[in-house]
Design a protein around this motif. Structure first.
Motif, PDB file in Angstrom:
ATOM      1  N   GLU A 194      27.532 -55.678   1.400  1.00 32.74           N
ATOM      2  CA  GLU A 194      28.742 -55.477   0.609  1.00 32.74           C
ATOM      3  C   GLU A 194      28.641 -56.179  -0.743  1.00 32.74           C
ATOM      4  OE1 GLU A 194      33.588 -56.282   0.744  1.00 32.74           O
ATOM      5  OE2 GLU A 194      32.364 -56.629   2.528  1.00 32.74           O
ATOM      6  N   GLN A 195      28.124 -57.409  -0.754  1.00 28.51           N
ATOM      7  CA  GLN A 195      27.971 -58.137  -2.004  1.00 28.51           C
ATOM      8  C   GLN A 195      26.973 -57.439  -2.926  1.00 28.51           C
ATOM      9  OE1 GLN A 195      26.906 -61.873  -0.071  1.00 28.51           O
ATOM     10  NE2 GLN A 195      28.745 -62.846  -0.912  1.00 28.51           N
ATOM     11  N   LEU A 196      25.879 -56.964  -2.341  1.00 23.87           N
ATOM     12  CA  LEU A 196      24.892 -56.217  -3.120  1.00 23.87           C
ATOM     13  C   LEU A 196      25.531 -55.000  -3.768  1.00 23.87           C
ATOM     14  CD1 LEU A 196      21.757 -56.187  -0.784  1.00 23.87           C
ATOM     15  CD2 LEU A 196      21.846 -57.172  -3.072  1.00 23.87           C
ATOM     16  N   PHE A 197      26.268 -54.231  -2.965  1.00 28.12           N
ATOM     17  CA  PHE A 197      26.864 -52.986  -3.431  1.00 28.12           C
ATOM     18  C   PHE A 197      27.879 -53.249  -4.547  1.00 28.12           C
ATOM     19  CE2 PHE A 197      30.282 -49.796  -3.094  1.00 28.12           C
ATOM     20  CZ  PHE A 197      29.558 -48.651  -3.400  1.00 28.12           C
ATOM     21  N   ARG A 198      28.752 -54.203  -4.341  1.00 22.83           N
ATOM     22  CA  ARG A 198      29.787 -54.486  -5.340  1.00 22.83           C
ATOM     23  C   ARG A 198      29.163 -54.982  -6.646  1.00 22.83           C
ATOM     24  NH1 ARG A 198      35.260 -55.268  -3.012  1.00 22.83           N
ATOM     25  NH2 ARG A 198      35.710 -56.665  -4.744  1.00 22.83           N
ATOM     26  N   SER A 199      28.145 -55.844  -6.526  1.00 20.12           N
ATOM     27  CA  SER A 199      27.468 -56.350  -7.714  1.00 20.12           C
ATOM     28  C   SER A 199      26.759 -55.226  -8.457  1.00 20.12           C
ATOM     29  CB  SER A 199      26.473 -57.439  -7.313  1.00 20.12           C
ATOM     30  OG  SER A 199      25.711 -57.857  -8.430  1.00 20.12           O
ATOM     31  N   GLU A 200      26.085 -54.351  -7.705  1.00 17.12           N
ATOM     32  CA  GLU A 200      25.332 -53.266  -8.322  1.00 17.12           C
ATOM     33  C   GLU A 200      26.255 -52.246  -8.964  1.00 17.12           C
ATOM     34  OE1 GLU A 200      21.596 -51.305  -9.220  1.00 17.12           O
ATOM     35  OE2 GLU A 200      22.300 -53.339  -8.858  1.00 17.12           O
ATOM     36  N   VAL A 201      27.340 -51.894  -8.309  1.00 13.68           N
ATOM     37  CA  VAL A 201      28.293 -50.941  -8.874  1.00 13.68           C
ATOM     38  C   VAL A 201      28.914 -51.514 -10.154  1.00 13.68           C
ATOM     39  CG1 VAL A 201      30.543 -49.836  -8.520  1.00 13.68           C
ATOM     40  CG2 VAL A 201      28.802 -49.713  -6.742  1.00 13.68           C
ATOM     41  N   GLY A 202      29.264 -52.792 -10.139  1.00 10.98           N
ATOM     42  CA  GLY A 202      29.800 -53.422 -11.336  1.00 10.98           C
ATOM     43  C   GLY A 202      28.821 -53.373 -12.492  1.00 10.98           C
ATOM     44  N   ARG A 203      27.561 -53.660 -12.204  1.00 11.03           N
ATOM     45  CA  ARG A 203      26.527 -53.633 -13.252  1.00 11.03           C
ATOM     46  C   ARG A 203      26.344 -52.227 -13.802  1.00 11.03           C
ATOM     47  NH1 ARG A 203      21.118 -52.964 -13.844  1.00 11.03           N
ATOM     48  NH2 ARG A 203      20.886 -52.269 -11.686  1.00 11.03           N
ATOM     49  N   LYS A 204      26.330 -51.229 -12.926  1.00  7.75           N
ATOM     50  CA  LYS A 204      26.156 -49.840 -13.354  1.00  7.75           C
ATOM     51  C   LYS A 204      27.364 -49.347 -14.151  1.00  7.75           C
ATOM     52  CE  LYS A 204      22.140 -48.701 -11.528  1.00  7.75           C
ATOM     53  NZ  LYS A 204      21.000 -48.212 -12.357  1.00  7.75           N
ATOM     54  N   SER A 248      37.896 -53.671 -12.772  1.00 10.05           N
ATOM     55  CA  SER A 248      38.258 -55.000 -12.285  1.00 10.05           C
ATOM     56  C   SER A 248      37.807 -55.118 -10.837  1.00 10.05           C
ATOM     57  CB  SER A 248      39.763 -55.236 -12.397  1.00 10.05           C
ATOM     58  OG  SER A 248      40.489 -54.319 -11.590  1.00 10.05           O
ATOM     59  N   ASP A 249      37.355 -56.305 -10.468  1.00 14.75           N
ATOM     60  CA  ASP A 249      36.837 -56.551  -9.125  1.00 14.75           C
ATOM     61  C   ASP A 249      37.963 -57.113  -8.259  1.00 14.75           C
ATOM     62  OD1 ASP A 249      35.170 -56.851  -6.996  1.00 14.75           O
ATOM     63  OD2 ASP A 249      33.630 -57.952  -8.084  1.00 14.75           O
ATOM     64  N   GLU A 250      38.526 -56.262  -7.425  1.00 16.66           N
ATOM     65  CA  GLU A 250      39.628 -56.673  -6.561  1.00 16.66           C
ATOM     66  C   GLU A 250      39.091 -57.155  -5.215  1.00 16.66           C
ATOM     67  OE1 GLU A 250      42.486 -56.760  -7.937  1.00 16.66           O
ATOM     68  OE2 GLU A 250      41.983 -55.609  -9.732  1.00 16.66           O
ATOM     69  N   GLU A 251      39.970 -57.685  -4.387  1.00 17.26           N
ATOM     70  CA  GLU A 251      39.547 -58.244  -3.098  1.00 17.26           C
ATOM     71  C   GLU A 251      38.982 -57.183  -2.167  1.00 17.26           C
ATOM     72  OE1 GLU A 251      41.374 -60.822   0.672  1.00 17.26           O
ATOM     73  OE2 GLU A 251      42.563 -60.488  -1.144  1.00 17.26           O
ATOM     74  N   SER A 252      39.599 -56.008  -2.125  1.00 16.19           N
ATOM     75  CA  SER A 252      39.184 -54.980  -1.169  1.00 16.19           C
ATOM     76  C   SER A 252      38.442 -53.820  -1.807  1.00 16.19           C
ATOM     77  CB  SER A 252      40.411 -54.426  -0.432  1.00 16.19           C
ATOM     78  OG  SER A 252      41.296 -53.799  -1.354  1.00 16.19           O
ATOM     79  N   HIS A 253      38.366 -53.782  -3.155  1.00 10.65           N
ATOM     80  CA  HIS A 253      37.744 -52.643  -3.816  1.00 10.65           C
ATOM     81  C   HIS A 253      37.456 -52.984  -5.280  1.00 10.65           C
ATOM     82  CE1 HIS A 253      42.035 -52.279  -4.756  1.00 10.65           C
ATOM     83  NE2 HIS A 253      41.650 -51.715  -5.876  1.00 10.65           N
ATOM     84  N   ILE A 254      36.742 -52.088  -5.933  1.00  9.36           N
ATOM     85  CA  ILE A 254      36.541 -52.153  -7.378  1.00  9.36           C
ATOM     86  C   ILE A 254      37.471 -51.131  -8.005  1.00  9.36           C
ATOM     87  CG2 ILE A 254      34.932 -51.695  -9.262  1.00  9.36           C
ATOM     88  CD1 ILE A 254      32.704 -52.736  -7.470  1.00  9.36           C
ATOM     89  N   ALA A 300      42.925 -46.475 -12.136  1.00 15.34           N
ATOM     90  CA  ALA A 300      42.649 -45.042 -12.275  1.00 15.34           C
ATOM     91  C   ALA A 300      41.864 -44.497 -11.088  1.00 15.34           C
ATOM     92  CB  ALA A 300      41.891 -44.770 -13.562  1.00 15.34           C
ATOM     93  N   ALA A 301      41.033 -45.337 -10.462  1.00 13.40           N
ATOM     94  CA  ALA A 301      40.262 -44.940  -9.280  1.00 13.40           C
ATOM     95  C   ALA A 301      39.803 -46.197  -8.562  1.00 13.40           C
ATOM     96  CB  ALA A 301      39.067 -44.080  -9.670  1.00 13.40           C
ATOM     97  N   ARG A 302      39.577 -46.075  -7.254  1.00  9.22           N
ATOM     98  CA  ARG A 302      39.129 -47.208  -6.464  1.00  9.22           C
ATOM     99  C   ARG A 302      37.788 -46.893  -5.800  1.00  9.22           C
ATOM    100  NH1 ARG A 302      44.431 -49.585  -3.217  1.00  9.22           N
ATOM    101  NH2 ARG A 302      45.740 -49.963  -5.065  1.00  9.22           N
ATOM    102  N   ILE A 303      36.882 -47.849  -5.867  1.00  9.19           N
ATOM    103  CA  ILE A 303      35.585 -47.722  -5.211  1.00  9.19           C
ATOM    104  C   ILE A 303      35.525 -48.752  -4.090  1.00  9.19           C
ATOM    105  CG2 ILE A 303      33.082 -47.831  -5.477  1.00  9.19           C
ATOM    106  CD1 ILE A 303      33.493 -47.232  -8.454  1.00  9.19           C
ATOM    107  N   TYR A 304      35.344 -48.273  -2.860  1.00 10.76           N
ATOM    108  CA  TYR A 304      35.317 -49.164  -1.707  1.00 10.76           C
ATOM    109  C   TYR A 304      33.876 -49.469  -1.306  1.00 10.76           C
ATOM    110  CZ  TYR A 304      40.313 -48.310  -1.352  1.00 10.76           C
ATOM    111  OH  TYR A 304      41.664 -48.235  -1.628  1.00 10.76           O
ATOM    112  N   SER A 305      33.706 -50.514  -0.529  1.00 10.17           N
ATOM    113  CA  SER A 305      32.371 -51.008  -0.195  1.00 10.17           C
ATOM    114  C   SER A 305      31.574 -50.080   0.709  1.00 10.17           C
ATOM    115  CB  SER A 305      32.477 -52.402   0.462  1.00 10.17           C
ATOM    116  OG  SER A 305      33.049 -53.326  -0.427  1.00 10.17           O
ATOM    117  N   ASP A 306      32.237 -49.084   1.317  1.00 15.43           N
ATOM    118  CA  ASP A 306      31.507 -48.104   2.123  1.00 15.43           C
ATOM    119  C   ASP A 306      31.052 -46.909   1.290  1.00 15.43           C
ATOM    120  OD1 ASP A 306      33.920 -46.872   1.616  1.00 15.43           O
ATOM    121  OD2 ASP A 306      34.397 -46.442   3.715  1.00 15.43           O
TER     122      ASP A 306
END
Length: 221
Positions: free
Chosen positions: A16-26, A35-41, A50-56
């Motif tokens: 999950e940490q890998l995914f959130r970090s990588e999505v933020g970088r991309k 913005s990096d929220e507790e349950s989603h980006i 405008a849209a939410r990206i979840y860790s799955d």
């Protein structure tokens, strides 16, 4: 030595940490505010959520963002990031002599290795190597920052996909030229064939120019 590798493997960041970090970088590379929220980006476009990206890898996107130019790019990026972050998190350290950096083996077939390493600042580096005859080391590495391009290179070098079934970059450009000429010059096309060839043109344009490896292949390791 194996125990130390396993402990290092388990101590690193979670999937999950890998995914959130990588999505933020991309997203930063795409110039998309988030913005990096507790349950989603949360993607910020016209409004804070405008849209939410979840860790799955799931994207919850209202109609407005789904119709935007950014959505296809974000969707593709999230799908690929979810795939390689999951593969990396579940992969074992690559066993090979003389490697200066710690790589994990994503896949191996026919004496060909698909590996990756992760850096918190720069993200992922993907490599496709050949095994030496004694399988103790690797050589002739092709290095990529583009996961899709690295995966294609692995499939071709390992023989999972025959090179006879793949068009080269130059051949794809020639095909694109022929398709464009047909659309412009062939007045005998009916609507159905015109639309099919137009769709083919768009598919080819999405491939050309195809991603290239970032660093020239090295001759040995």
């Amino acid at each position: 030595m194996a125990n130390n590798q396993n402990s290092e493997h388990s101590a690193e960041v979670s999937q999950e940490q890998l995914f959130r970090s990588e999505v933020g970088r991309k997203l930063r590379e795409l110039g998309i505010e988030y913005s990096d929220e507790e349950s989603h980006i949360s993607i910020i476009k016209d409004k804070p959520d405008a849209a939410r990206i979840y860790s799955d890898g799931h994207i919850a996107s209202p109609v407005e963002f789904a119709a935007s130019d950014e959505y296809p790019k974000v969707k593709k990026m999230v799908r690929l990031a979810n795939e390689y972050c999951k593969a990396y998190a579940n992969a074992q350290p690559l066993a090979a002599d003389d490697l200066k950096d710690k790589y994990r083996c994503l896949a191996e077939f026919n004496e060909t290795v698909f590996a990756a390493k992760y850096n918190a600042e720069y993200g992922f580096e993907f490599v496709v190597w050949l095994r030496t005859f004694n399988r103790n080391s690797v050589f002739q590495g092709h290095y990529f920052s583009d996961y899709a391009a690295a995966k294609e290179d692995f499939a071709l070098r390992s023989g999972l996909i025959s090179s006879d079934r793949v068009f080269s970059k130059a051949e794809m450009k020639e095909l694109l030229h022929c398709v464009e000429f047909t659309l412009d010059a062939d007045d005998g096309l009916d609507y159905s064939h015109f639309e099919k060839i137009k769709a083919l043109k768009e598919r080819i344009k999405n491939i050309v120019p195809e991603p290239q490896q970032d660093i020239a292949p090295e001759l040995s390791m």
